[in-house]
Design an enzyme around this catalytic site. Structure first.
Site, short mmCIF file in Angstrom:
data_model
loop_
_atom_site.label_atom_id
_atom_site.label_comp_id
_atom_site.label_asym_id
_atom_site.label_seq_id
_atom_site.Cartn_x
_atom_site.Cartn_y
_atom_site.Cartn_z
N SER A 56 0.82 -1.21 0.00
CA SER A 56 0.00 0.00 0.00
C SER A 56 0.85 1.26 0.00
O SER A 56 0.47 2.28 -0.59
CB SER A 56 -0.95 0.01 1.21
OG SER A 56 -0.22 -0.08 2.42
N LYS A 75 11.77 -22.07 -7.67
CA LYS A 75 12.85 -23.04 -7.51
C LYS A 75 14.16 -22.43 -8.01
O LYS A 75 14.18 -21.73 -9.02
CB LYS A 75 12.54 -24.32 -8.27
CG LYS A 75 11.40 -25.13 -7.67
CD LYS A 75 11.16 -26.42 -8.41
CE LYS A 75 10.05 -27.22 -7.76
NZ LYS A 75 9.77 -28.50 -8.46
N THR A 76 15.23 -22.70 -7.33
CA THR A 76 16.58 -22.15 -7.52
C THR A 76 16.67 -20.68 -7.14
O THR A 76 17.72 -20.07 -7.28
CB THR A 76 17.14 -22.35 -8.95
OG1 THR A 76 16.45 -21.48 -9.87
CG2 THR A 76 17.02 -23.79 -9.41
N LYS A 80 14.79 -18.09 -13.56
CA LYS A 80 15.60 -18.74 -14.59
C LYS A 80 15.25 -20.21 -14.82
O LYS A 80 15.49 -20.74 -15.91
CB LYS A 80 17.08 -18.60 -14.25
CG LYS A 80 17.63 -17.17 -14.27
CD LYS A 80 17.59 -16.58 -15.66
CE LYS A 80 18.22 -15.20 -15.72
NZ LYS A 80 19.68 -15.21 -15.63
N THR A 100 26.16 -25.04 -20.60
CA THR A 100 25.90 -23.60 -20.58
C THR A 100 27.04 -22.90 -19.86
O THR A 100 27.93 -23.53 -19.30
CB THR A 100 24.56 -23.29 -19.89
OG1 THR A 100 24.17 -21.94 -20.20
CG2 THR A 100 24.64 -23.44 -18.37
N SER A 103 27.28 -17.24 -14.27
CA SER A 103 27.91 -17.00 -12.97
C SER A 103 27.02 -17.41 -11.80
O SER A 103 27.45 -17.35 -10.66
CB SER A 103 28.28 -15.52 -12.82
OG SER A 103 27.12 -14.72 -12.94
N ASN A 105 22.61 -17.76 -11.47
CA ASN A 105 21.20 -18.14 -11.53
C ASN A 105 20.87 -19.07 -12.69
O ASN A 105 20.18 -20.07 -12.52
CB ASN A 105 20.32 -16.89 -11.59
CG ASN A 105 20.29 -16.13 -10.28
OD1 ASN A 105 20.65 -16.67 -9.24
ND2 ASN A 105 19.88 -14.87 -10.33
N GLN A 108 22.46 -22.53 -12.02
CA GLN A 108 21.67 -23.38 -11.12
C GLN A 108 20.43 -23.91 -11.83
O GLN A 108 20.05 -25.07 -11.67
CB GLN A 108 21.25 -22.57 -9.89
CG GLN A 108 22.40 -22.16 -9.00
CD GLN A 108 21.93 -21.26 -7.87
OE1 GLN A 108 21.43 -21.72 -6.86
NE2 GLN A 108 22.08 -19.96 -8.06
N TYR A 140 23.14 -29.95 -7.50
CA TYR A 140 22.11 -30.37 -8.44
C TYR A 140 22.63 -31.45 -9.40
O TYR A 140 21.88 -31.96 -10.22
CB TYR A 140 21.60 -29.18 -9.26
CG TYR A 140 20.71 -28.23 -8.48
CD1 TYR A 140 19.68 -28.70 -7.69
CD2 TYR A 140 20.90 -26.85 -8.57
CE1 TYR A 140 18.86 -27.82 -6.99
CE2 TYR A 140 20.09 -25.97 -7.87
CZ TYR A 140 19.07 -26.47 -7.08
OH TYR A 140 18.26 -25.59 -6.39
N ASP A 199 -2.48 -3.10 -16.57
CA ASP A 199 -2.27 -2.19 -17.71
C ASP A 199 -0.86 -2.34 -18.30
O ASP A 199 -0.67 -2.29 -19.51
CB ASP A 199 -2.48 -0.74 -17.29
CG ASP A 199 -3.91 -0.48 -16.84
OD1 ASP A 199 -4.83 -0.88 -17.58
OD2 ASP A 199 -4.10 0.11 -15.76
#
Length: 205
Positions: A56, A75-76, A80, A100, A103, A105, A108, A140, A199
């Site tokens: 608000s 997630k992560t 991304k 890939t 650095s 995001n 991961q 991962y 909008d």
């Protein structure tokens, strides 16, 4: 200042929209809305529908009703995973190694996307990357190669990895891959379903 920035940005969006219609620029875009819908079908079972928050106080100082799409709860920890998962799921191979450079995001996201899809991943990360992000990529299940802290080195090491992998390697760019773009676009589909009367959508780049 915030109100003036919002007003200026809204005007820029309207001007760009008119220009695209006049010049037919939308015809040359690498993805379409149908690509975004197909991306949602591929990834919806493995991502979060992130919440919308309001404030608000920011409404008051901006003069607008503002809605914040909380992709930090994805997630992560970022949006991304949407693009990475769509690209991995649509790569067209049955047993690829996903490559890939990033650095943090995107790194991961690709590592998790490959893991969720049953694939291996090889991620090139600058030596200056945060240790916590590098560790997350390793956790991962991805393999990590370290490069220097500049863009050319990232691509050179990624190219070397791709050459070593041969036909098994699939490179997913963090910045200009159409399937990544389409996956990121699923944020807008969710947002417009959660808040149909918007909008303008403002996205930081």
């Amino acid at each position: 200042h915030f109100y003036q920035a919002m007003r200026s940005f809204s005007q820029q969006i309207r001007t760009l929209s008119v220009r695209m219609q006049q010049e037919g620029l939308n015809k040359s875009l690498p993805i379409s809305i149908s690509d975004v819908y197909k991306a949602r079908e591929r990834i919806s079972n493995d991502i979060h529908v992130t919440p919308i928050h309001t404030c608000s106080y920011l409404d008051k100082i901006s003069g607008y009703h503002l809605y914040f799409k909380c992709e930090n709860l994805q997630k992560t920890g970022s949006f991304k995973i949407r693009g990475a998962l769509n690209a991995v799921r649509n790569c067209g191979q049955t047993d690829p190694v996903i490559v890939t450079h990033s650095s943090g995001n995107h790194a991961q996201a690709v590592a998790l996307a490959a893991s969720l899809s049953g694939f291996k991943a090889h991620v090139v990360m600058p030596k200056g990357s945060l240790k916590v992000k590098k560790q997350a990529v390793l956790d991962y299940g991805a393999q990590v190669s370290v490069c220097e802290n500049y863009e050319k080195s990232r691509q050179e090491v990624a190219d070397r990895v791709m050459n070593e992998l041969g036909s098994k390697g699939i490179f997913i760019s963090p910045v200009n891959h159409p399937d990544v773009m389409a996956g990121q676009g699923t944020i807008a589909l969710e947002l417009l379903e959660q808040v149909p009367h918007l909008d303008v959508i403002i996205v930081s780049v």
